[in-house]
Structure formats: C-alpha cells, structure tokens
Design a protein around this motif. Structure first.
Motif, PDB file in Angstrom:
ATOM      1  N   HIS A 102      34.946  32.551  39.760  1.00 50.29           N
ATOM      2  CA  HIS A 102      36.201  33.301  39.636  1.00 50.29           C
ATOM      3  C   HIS A 102      37.295  32.428  39.014  1.00 50.29           C
ATOM      4  O   HIS A 102      38.226  32.932  38.396  1.00 50.29           O
ATOM      5  N   LEU A 157      33.777  43.108  36.476  1.00 45.02           N
ATOM      6  CA  LEU A 157      32.922  42.842  37.626  1.00 45.02           C
ATOM      7  C   LEU A 157      31.631  43.653  37.490  1.00 45.02           C
ATOM      8  O   LEU A 157      31.662  44.827  37.150  1.00 45.02           O
ATOM      9  N   ALA A 217      29.977  47.570  44.647  1.00 41.26           N
ATOM     10  CA  ALA A 217      30.025  46.551  45.703  1.00 41.26           C
ATOM     11  C   ALA A 217      28.859  46.663  46.680  1.00 41.26           C
ATOM     12  O   ALA A 217      28.540  45.712  47.380  1.00 41.26           O
ATOM     13  N   VAL A 266      34.006  43.530  47.284  1.00 35.43           N
ATOM     14  CA  VAL A 266      35.347  44.113  47.228  1.00 35.43           C
ATOM     15  C   VAL A 266      36.392  43.062  47.621  1.00 35.43           C
ATOM     16  O   VAL A 266      37.537  43.116  47.153  1.00 35.43           O
ATOM     17  N   GLU A 299      37.112  41.121  44.515  1.00 37.59           N
ATOM     18  CA  GLU A 299      37.884  41.984  43.622  1.00 37.59           C
ATOM     19  C   GLU A 299      39.348  42.030  44.049  1.00 37.59           C
ATOM     20  O   GLU A 299      40.257  41.919  43.209  1.00 37.59           O
ATOM     21  N   ARG A 329      42.606  40.701  41.819  1.00 38.08           N
ATOM     22  CA  ARG A 329      43.723  41.586  41.481  1.00 38.08           C
ATOM     23  C   ARG A 329      45.054  41.020  41.987  1.00 38.08           C
ATOM     24  O   ARG A 329      46.099  41.226  41.374  1.00 38.08           O
ATOM     25  N   VAL A 372      41.551  43.594  35.807  1.00 40.91           N
ATOM     26  CA  VAL A 372      40.321  43.425  36.574  1.00 40.91           C
ATOM     27  C   VAL A 372      39.658  44.789  36.683  1.00 40.91           C
ATOM     28  O   VAL A 372      40.256  45.745  37.192  1.00 40.91           O
ATOM     29  N   GLU A 373      38.430  44.895  36.178  1.00 39.47           N
ATOM     30  CA  GLU A 373      37.736  46.179  36.121  1.00 39.47           C
ATOM     31  C   GLU A 373      36.319  46.009  36.674  1.00 39.47           C
ATOM     32  O   GLU A 373      35.840  44.894  36.831  1.00 39.47           O
ATOM     33  N   ARG A 374      35.666  47.115  36.954  1.00 37.61           N
ATOM     34  CA  ARG A 374      34.316  47.056  37.510  1.00 37.61           C
ATOM     35  C   ARG A 374      33.402  48.029  36.757  1.00 37.61           C
ATOM     36  O   ARG A 374      33.777  49.171  36.499  1.00 37.61           O
TER      37      ARG A 374
END
Length: 303
Positions: A232, A247, A251, A259, A262, A266, A275-277
C-alpha cells in the motif's frame, strides 16, 4: 508464447560438465533473474527498471544466442544470473512490466547493466568491448566513487537506479537516464511509447493472491502497462498528474483486498488519488471484468 533456452549448469572457468539446458517461458525465466540481479528489497520502480533491462537483454540473446547452438543464455553473470526461486516483490515488478523491452530505432537495444559505476557510466569502447551500442552513452550517476574492479560500467548502474527510485524517479525515467535515445516497446503489441508525464495507476493485490490472480492480471498489465503489487506504500506513490489505486476483487474472497485496507487508503490518499475496486467474487469474474477493459481499450472500464 516466447521460450528461452537456459544453460543451468554452465561454469565460467574450469572443466565444463555436460550441459543441462532448460527451456522455459521468457516471463517465467525473468521471475528467476530479477531477484538474483537486484535485491528484492529494492524500491519497486528500480525493480521494474531491472525487469525491463533483463527482458531486453534476454530478447537480444534470443535474436543472437550467447552460447551458440547450446543455449540462448546461461544462468551465470556471463549472461544473467538465474535461480529457480522467486519473490513477491520481484514478481510484481516483472508482471507490472510484462512484455516491455527497449528499442533503439528499429532494433532491440541490448540492455547492459552492472552493480556500481562510481558516479559516471561508461561506453562499450571505454570498457574495451568490440562493436557499438549507441544507446549506452556516458551518464552521470548518483552512486559515489570508486567503481569496483570488474564492473564494466556500461548501461544501467543498479545502485544508481535504486538511489533514483528512492528519490522518486519512476522506472521509465530511470531507463531513459541510463539508455540514450531508446523507446519502451511491448512485445506483441503496437503501443505508443510511454510519455514521461502521465496519469498513473497501481493495481493493489492482497498478500494472499496466488497464481490465479497473476494469470487474470497478466493480459491487463501487458495491455495497459500499469504497476501492480502488494504494497500500500507503493500504491500511494503518485507519478502522474492523477493517480488511480485499483483494488483487486471483492472483499469476500480470500484473495481480495480487505475493506479495512480500502478504508485506510481512502483516508490517507491525497486529493489527486482515487481508490477504486474491481468487484469480482471469483477469478473467472475478475478475468472477465479485466477482459472488458482490454476490449474497450480503457484500463478503467471496470467502473
């Protein structure tokens, strides 16, 4: 799929045993080269530069085998040191640069490299080598003198690359510093060369990500030349005007980014970082979502 022949028991001096030659996929070979040519603890951008240099050197050997009819390369520093062991950090660097190599005009720019230059790199002529490599011009370097014996000084200084990465230079900048007039091409793809200023992206995987995740990501990283890994801290390093942290996975699967991580990203990400998943509950779904991006020609089409 490009294959390379590796002479695994070659010895540089003394009696040569009967050759043991192992043929393997080029990218798999590089996974065993990068951590043996540069410490896996080096900054990611230095490792990425090393991966591109090692791939370019190997592609040059495929075009002109360094051991005649026996093998393309050996597993010693006569060519590139290879061992049958891998590390997560260097795997990430190899995957992040999948297919990337250096070209000078229309030919492969064989990427020589070495440990420590002592403050200034050398030319092939200065090292007493025959032939020429116009992309290997003298360049100033951050590493301090003296240059150790047996270091030819031609091409990329590995200690200098690490120092540049520690100061915030990315792999593209490092490669252009040590190799004059080159472009970064991608094997099997017609893509424009990367500019030195751009919108950057980091694909963050969970530490538990296994071979299935790597397999799903490989076409995506090769197509869009994005950085991927497990750190990270590296994910938060911004090299462009805008930066995206993607990401991998929902999760819930064990290989998905949590999470909790994440939420942390954020919270600490600067204003120019999103920040996206990529939501995916299975590896098949992940692969399909990334293929959609490839088909759309947009690395963010998973949105």
């Amino acid at each position: 799929m490009t294959r390379i022949r590796v002479w695994t028991n070659f010895v540089k001096s003394g009696e040569q045993p009967p050759p043991l030659v192992q043929e393997m996929d080029l990218e798999a070979y590089l996974r065993g080269v990068v951590p043996n040519e540069m410490s896996p603890s080096a900054p990611l951008e230095a490792l990425k530069a090393q991966a591109v240099a090692a791939r370019t050197f190997a592609m040059g050997a495929l075009a002109g085998p360094r051991h005649a009819a026996t093998a393309d390369v050996c597993a010693t520093d006569h060519c590139q040191v290879w061992r049958d062991r891998t590390f997560a950090a260097t795997d990430a660097a190899t995957l992040s640069t999948a297919g990337q190599y250096l070209k000078f005009e229309e030919r492969i720019a064989t990427a020589f490299y070495f440990g420590h230059c002592g403050g200034h790199t050398n030319t092939p002529a200065g090292a007493g080598w025959p032939g020429s490599a116009p992309w290997c011009q003298p360049a100033p370097c951050l590493c301090a003198p003296p240059r150790p014996p047996h270091n030819h000084g031609v091409g990329m200084c590995q200690d200098g690359a690490v120092l540049m990465a520690q100061r915030g230079y990315d792999a593209t900048m490092i490669l252009h510093h040590y190799y004059t007039g080159v472009t970064i091409a991608v094997a099997g793809a017609e893509l424009p060369p990367s500019p030195l200023g751009y919108n950057s992206q980091y694909v963050l995987m969970a530490q538990s990500a296994g071979p299935g995740v790597w397999a799903a990501l490989s076409p995506y990283t090769m197509r869009f030349r994005v950085t991927c890994g497990f750190s990270h801290d590296d994910a938060l390093r911004v090299h462009g005007d805008r930066h995206t942290i993607t990401l991998v996975g929902s999760a819930s699967p064990f290989w998905g980014v949590s999470v909790e991580l994440e939420a942390f990203l954020r919270q600490v990400a600067p204003s120019n970082v999103s920040v996206e998943r990529v939501e995916a509950a299975t590896l098949e779904e992940l692969s399909a979502r990334l293929q959609q991006c490839i088909q759309a020609g947009n690395p963010l089409a998973y949105r």
